[in-house]
Design a protein around this motif. Structure first.
Motif, mmCIF file in Angstrom:
data_model
loop_
_atom_site.group_PDB
_atom_site.id
_atom_site.type_symbol
_atom_site.label_atom_id
_atom_site.label_comp_id
_atom_site.label_asym_id
_atom_site.label_seq_id
_atom_site.Cartn_x
_atom_site.Cartn_y
_atom_site.Cartn_z
ATOM 1 N N LEU A 1 -6.440 -5.656 -3.717
ATOM 2 C CA LEU A 1 -5.556 -5.123 -2.634
ATOM 3 C C LEU A 1 -4.765 -4.008 -2.845
ATOM 4 N N ARG A 2 -4.128 -3.873 -3.708
ATOM 5 C CA ARG A 2 -3.417 -2.456 -4.066
ATOM 6 C C ARG A 2 -4.282 -1.372 -4.078
ATOM 7 N N VAL A 3 -5.262 -1.471 -4.555
ATOM 8 C CA VAL A 3 -6.231 -0.397 -4.435
ATOM 9 C C VAL A 3 -6.760 0.061 -3.002
ATOM 10 N N PHE A 4 -6.869 -1.142 -2.333
ATOM 11 C CA PHE A 4 -7.489 -1.083 -0.979
ATOM 12 C C PHE A 4 -6.201 -0.367 -0.066
ATOM 13 N N ILE A 5 -4.897 -0.685 -0.291
ATOM 14 C CA ILE A 5 -3.929 -0.353 0.629
ATOM 15 C C ILE A 5 -3.609 1.131 0.215
ATOM 16 N N SER A 6 -3.796 1.504 -0.863
ATOM 17 C CA SER A 6 -3.497 2.919 -1.381
ATOM 18 C C SER A 6 -4.608 3.948 -0.881
ATOM 19 N N SER A 7 -5.700 3.285 -0.446
ATOM 20 C CA SER A 7 -6.586 4.263 -0.272
ATOM 21 C C SER A 7 -7.023 4.771 1.172
ATOM 22 N N PHE A 8 -7.715 5.808 1.208
ATOM 23 C CA PHE A 8 -7.847 6.508 2.640
ATOM 24 C C PHE A 8 -8.475 5.401 3.833
ATOM 25 N N VAL A 9 -9.649 4.595 3.301
ATOM 26 C CA VAL A 9 -10.190 3.736 3.862
ATOM 27 C C VAL A 9 -9.308 2.735 4.811
#
Length: 370
Positions: free
Chosen positions: A130-138
């Protein structure tokens, strides 16, 4: 079991939000599939990608998110911001819904990934994903896309309120692109002594008086399944489809509810304007042709003799000192299901007409109206 008109209207408005969100959600999933093709991972986050899973969660998630936005909008937020300017409402609502959406997407991401990788929702591995997802451009591209959906839904809703109940819906479906014959009930409701009132309180204050007067009768129209067709200066034209207007005597109840609403606020009117609005109404039923007209400004209008006749009936209220007059044609329809009290005036040839029409005075249940 017949759904109350107010509930039916709220359900339809809420469902519209859900369908708009569903449309954009499915479109996003299809675009994503077209871009990713046979890939089994998202390139930027390395999260597992499954078209079936994405379609299911995006479709259902979008639909229920739309229903939730619609319910919040229709039941709470719209009323709280109804007196704000359009752009102010849009900005405040966008901030509110986008904040909610970020939380919603985080929850959906946790749930979706937990299903795919078969771990607990709050497992460290899932939280890191989730952390990676939230910090991504996507993630933020999704937020921007969702912001577009939110504002499309809000714009559709606001335009629906601006054009009138059901008008934008009918435009969208092209219901009256080709003229249709309908049998409808009309009520012409006229403010008494409008010229005198305007001269007494001034035209600017008179405008505020009319605005308040029309606002206070809105709930009565909605609760009786009425449709506001036109505001013509100090006169309002309300219309019902035949079965809606006859059911439970909705068309007659509308007048009673308007009267009750004004009575409840008469002290407020006296304090603000020095006068309480009084009004009279004429009722008739008949065939109309309904259709779209206009090029640079479109409108859905009714044409037919019933409108002229209703206006003439309303004009006779002064002659007979009546609160409301009704034609024999409509009275006979009402008597079939839920009879009303009335007194007969007689057969009259109205101004501009060649055939006589039966006229009756409505005797309301509330004594003060009779």
């Amino acid at each position: 079991m017949r759904i109350h008109p107010r509930t039916r209207r709220k359900l339809r408005q809420t469902l519209t939000f859900g369908l708009i969100w569903l449309t954009f959600g499915v479109a996003y999933t299809l675009m994503e599939q077209g871009l990713l093709g046979d890939l089994t991972q998202y390139p930027s986050t390395k999260n597992v990608y499954s078209f079936k899973n994405a379609f299911l969660f995006a479709g259902l998630g979008s639909f229920f998110a739309g229903l939730l936005q619609g319910w919040i909008e229709v039941s709470w937020l719209k009323r709280r911001l109804m007196h704000r300017a359009f752009w102010v409402k849009t900005v405040l609502k966008s901030i509110f819904y986008l904040s909610f959406l970020i939380l919603f997407l985080a929850a959906m991401s946790l749930l979706g990934n937990a299903t795919l990788i078969e771990v607990g929702i709050f497992a460290p591995q899932n939280l890191e994903t989730l952390r990676v997802f939230i910090s991504s451009f996507v993630f933020w591209s999704i937020i921007l896309y969702a912001g577009l959906i939110i504002n499309v839904a809000l714009f559709y809703s606001e335009m629906g309120e601006y054009l009138g109940s059901g008008v934008l819906y009918n435009y969208s479906l092209g219901k009256y692109h080709r003229p249709k014959q309908e049998r409808r009930i009309f009520m012409f409701l006229d403010l008494k002594g409008s010229t005198t009132i305007a001269e007494r309180i001034g035209h600017e204050k008179y405008f505020l008086f009319l605005k308040q007067y029309y606002a206070d009768m809105t709930d009565a129209v909605l609760e009786t399944a009425g449709e506001i067709y036109q505001y013509v200066g100090d006169e309002i034209v309300v219309s019902w489809r035949q079965h809606d207007g006859i059911f439970n005597n909705n068309c007659i109840q509308c007048f009673e509810k308007i009267y009750a609403a004004i009575e409840r606020k008469k002290e407020k009117y006296i304090a603000q304007f020095g006068i309480v609005p009084a009004f009279k109404a004429g009722y008739h039923i008949g065939e109309v042709t309904t259709g779209e007209i206009g090029i640079i400004k479109k409108d859905i209008i009714y044409t037919g003799d019933v409108l002229n006749t209703t206006a003439r009936i309303q004009a006779e209220c002064n002659t007979y000192k009546a609160k409301a007059l009704i034609s024999g044609d409509l009275l006979h329809e009402l008597q079939k299901e839920n009879p009303i009290d009335f007194t007969k005036i007689g057969e009259l040839t109205l101004r501009g007409k060649t055939e006589a029409i039966e006229l009756f005075r409505v005797v309301f249940k509330t004594e003060v109206l009779s």
